[in-house]
Write a protein that holds these residues in place. Structure first.
Motif, short mmCIF file in Angstrom:
data_model
loop_
_atom_site.label_atom_id
_atom_site.label_comp_id
_atom_site.label_asym_id
_atom_site.label_seq_id
_atom_site.Cartn_x
_atom_site.Cartn_y
_atom_site.Cartn_z
N TYR A 181 -11.94 40.95 -3.26
CA TYR A 181 -10.80 40.53 -4.08
C TYR A 181 -9.98 41.75 -4.53
N ASP A 182 -10.65 42.76 -5.04
CA ASP A 182 -9.95 43.95 -5.52
C ASP A 182 -9.16 44.61 -4.39
N THR A 183 -9.74 44.65 -3.21
CA THR A 183 -9.06 45.24 -2.06
C THR A 183 -7.82 44.44 -1.70
N GLN A 184 -7.93 43.12 -1.74
CA GLN A 184 -6.80 42.27 -1.40
C GLN A 184 -5.69 42.38 -2.43
N VAL A 185 -6.05 42.44 -3.71
CA VAL A 185 -5.05 42.58 -4.77
C VAL A 185 -4.27 43.88 -4.58
N ALA A 186 -4.97 44.97 -4.30
CA ALA A 186 -4.31 46.26 -4.10
C ALA A 186 -3.36 46.19 -2.91
N LYS A 187 -3.75 45.49 -1.88
CA LYS A 187 -2.91 45.33 -0.68
C LYS A 187 -1.63 44.57 -1.00
N VAL A 188 -1.74 43.51 -1.80
CA VAL A 188 -0.57 42.72 -2.16
C VAL A 188 0.38 43.54 -3.03
N THR A 189 -0.16 44.26 -4.00
CA THR A 189 0.67 45.10 -4.87
C THR A 189 1.43 46.13 -4.04
N GLU A 190 0.74 46.72 -3.09
CA GLU A 190 1.38 47.71 -2.23
C GLU A 190 2.47 47.06 -1.38
N ALA A 191 2.24 45.84 -0.94
CA ALA A 191 3.23 45.13 -0.12
C ALA A 191 4.50 44.84 -0.91
N LEU A 192 4.38 44.75 -2.23
CA LEU A 192 5.54 44.51 -3.09
C LEU A 192 6.32 45.79 -3.36
N GLY A 193 5.80 46.90 -2.87
CA GLY A 193 6.48 48.18 -3.08
C GLY A 193 5.78 49.08 -4.06
N GLY A 194 4.57 48.71 -4.46
CA GLY A 194 3.82 49.53 -5.41
C GLY A 194 3.87 48.97 -6.82
N LYS A 195 3.12 49.60 -7.72
CA LYS A 195 2.97 49.08 -9.07
C LYS A 195 4.28 49.00 -9.84
N GLU A 196 5.12 50.03 -9.73
CA GLU A 196 6.36 50.04 -10.51
C GLU A 196 7.31 48.94 -10.06
N LYS A 197 7.45 48.78 -8.76
CA LYS A 197 8.35 47.74 -8.26
C LYS A 197 7.81 46.35 -8.57
N ALA A 198 6.50 46.19 -8.47
CA ALA A 198 5.90 44.89 -8.80
C ALA A 198 6.16 44.55 -10.26
N ALA A 199 5.98 45.53 -11.14
CA ALA A 199 6.16 45.30 -12.58
C ALA A 199 7.61 45.00 -12.92
N ALA A 200 8.54 45.46 -12.07
CA ALA A 200 9.96 45.23 -12.33
C ALA A 200 10.44 43.89 -11.81
N GLU A 318 -0.89 33.90 0.61
CA GLU A 318 0.38 33.16 0.65
C GLU A 318 1.44 33.86 -0.19
N PHE A 319 1.02 34.38 -1.33
CA PHE A 319 1.94 35.11 -2.21
C PHE A 319 2.56 36.28 -1.47
N GLU A 320 1.74 37.05 -0.79
CA GLU A 320 2.24 38.21 -0.05
C GLU A 320 3.23 37.78 1.04
N THR A 321 2.88 36.73 1.76
CA THR A 321 3.75 36.25 2.84
C THR A 321 5.11 35.81 2.30
N LEU A 322 5.11 35.02 1.22
CA LEU A 322 6.36 34.51 0.67
C LEU A 322 7.21 35.61 0.05
N MET A 323 6.56 36.55 -0.60
CA MET A 323 7.30 37.60 -1.30
C MET A 323 7.87 38.66 -0.36
N THR A 324 7.35 38.75 0.83
CA THR A 324 7.79 39.80 1.74
C THR A 324 8.52 39.27 2.98
N LYS A 325 8.77 37.96 3.00
CA LYS A 325 9.42 37.39 4.18
C LYS A 325 10.91 37.74 4.22
#
Length: 325
Positions: A181-200, A318-325
């Protein structure tokens, strides 16, 4: 949870049929101390629960689960329950779980309204549930088999999983699940552009519920905990959620749900829940998320009712797929 699931109708206790079933299914736990003194392996071990310490079998073989979170935990840990409850709005178990793992499970009634006679007939050696679902039936359930209850469901799902793992004797497997789970969460956060971009990026979850107002989910719930782990931003309206759970609004105030991204689901009929009317309204079409094509409809039974690590893995994907499509 849902209005239907909150219906904690008391079962009629003391009927001859139930009493007979309880007698047949009653479990006698071995005394760990006696086993120790005799030199033979202990047959039970003690688990700390919301109702105090409970002695459970070292290796339970016939487990009954009485909520969706417990079902997810068991299957995630490689345990196939012999019996389980289902949602009041469904006759089947959640479809996000592997059909091969649920096809032989016997239904024992609705969540928060389990049929005690059906439970007892399965002769379980362990029952998993929570006080919020079955607290009033604890004594009756305990007569059937050792009953491990957590305090609540929802936002406490990670702590509950640890209790379930201990009760099932699957602590080693649980560590692997957490690592994945922790590995997958880190992967999704990175896919969003990293922690700062995710938080924004402010994300809201809006649930349309048949027979109730529209729910803008806060931070103290299952989906809120997943978004927190990913590190997304949450709009200020989420801080107004009652008990941190949800801020309920009418269709006329749906503009309060606006965010950079909105995920939506529906419990019940979309027409009766107000989904169709609301999403066709001028207010909804005027939302920033709508204009930017950032409204995503998702499966209510997975994103809201799943509550567990298997559900979380699918939601994150699914979150990663929708957010990065």
């Amino acid at each position: 949870m849902t209005p239907l699931l909150r219906d904690r109708r008391a079962l009629v206790a003391g009927s001859l049929a139930v009493t007979a079933a309880l007698t047949l299914a009653g479990c006698g736990s071995s005394d760990p101390a006696a086993d120790s003194s005799s030199g033979s392996p202990a047959k039970t071990r003690t688990v700390s629960t919301a109702n105090g310490d409970v002695d459970v079998p070292v290796s339970p073989k016939r487990v009954v689960v009485l909520d969706s979170g417990e079902l997810d935990s068991a299957i995630t840990l490689g345990v196939r329950p012999v019996g389980a409850t289902h949602s009041a709005s469904e006759d089947a178990f959640p479809t996000y779980l592997p059909a091969s793992e649920t096809k032989d499970i016997t239904p024992v009634g609705e969540i928060a309204n389990a049929n005690l006679e059906s439970v007892a007939a399965l002769k379980p050696d362990l029952i998993l549930t929570s006080k919020v679902r079955d607290g009033e039936r604890y004594d009756e359930l305990s007569k059937i088999a050792p009953t491990v209850m957590t305090e609540a469901t929802g936002s406490a799902w990670k702590e509950n999983f640890q209790v379930h793992a201990e009760a099932l004797g699957k602590q080693a497997e649980a560590k692997k699940v957490l690592a994945t789970y922790d590995t997958q969460v880190a992967k999704v956060t990175e896919a969003l552009g990293g922690k700062e971009k995710a938080a924004a990026t402010d994300v809201n979850f809006v649930r349309f519920v048949e027979g109730a107002e529209i729910r803008i989910y806060g931070k103290q719930n299952y989906i809120g905990s997943l978004l927190a782990d990913i590190g997304t931003g949450r709009p200020p309206i989420t801080d107004k959620a009652k008990d941190g759970f949800s801020y309920d609004v009418s269709p006329e105030k749906i503009d309060l749900a606006d965010a950079d991204v909105i995920f939506t689901s529906t419990y019940g009929d979309p027409g009766k829940a107000g989904t169709t009317k609301t999403m066709n309204s001028g207010l909804w079409k005027g939302l920033k998320a709508t204009k930017n094509d950032k409204v995503f409809k998702v499966d209510d039974r997975l994103w809201i009712a799943g509550i567990g690590y298997t559900a979380a893995g699918k939601i994150l994907a699914e979150f990663e797929t929708l957010m990065t499509k």
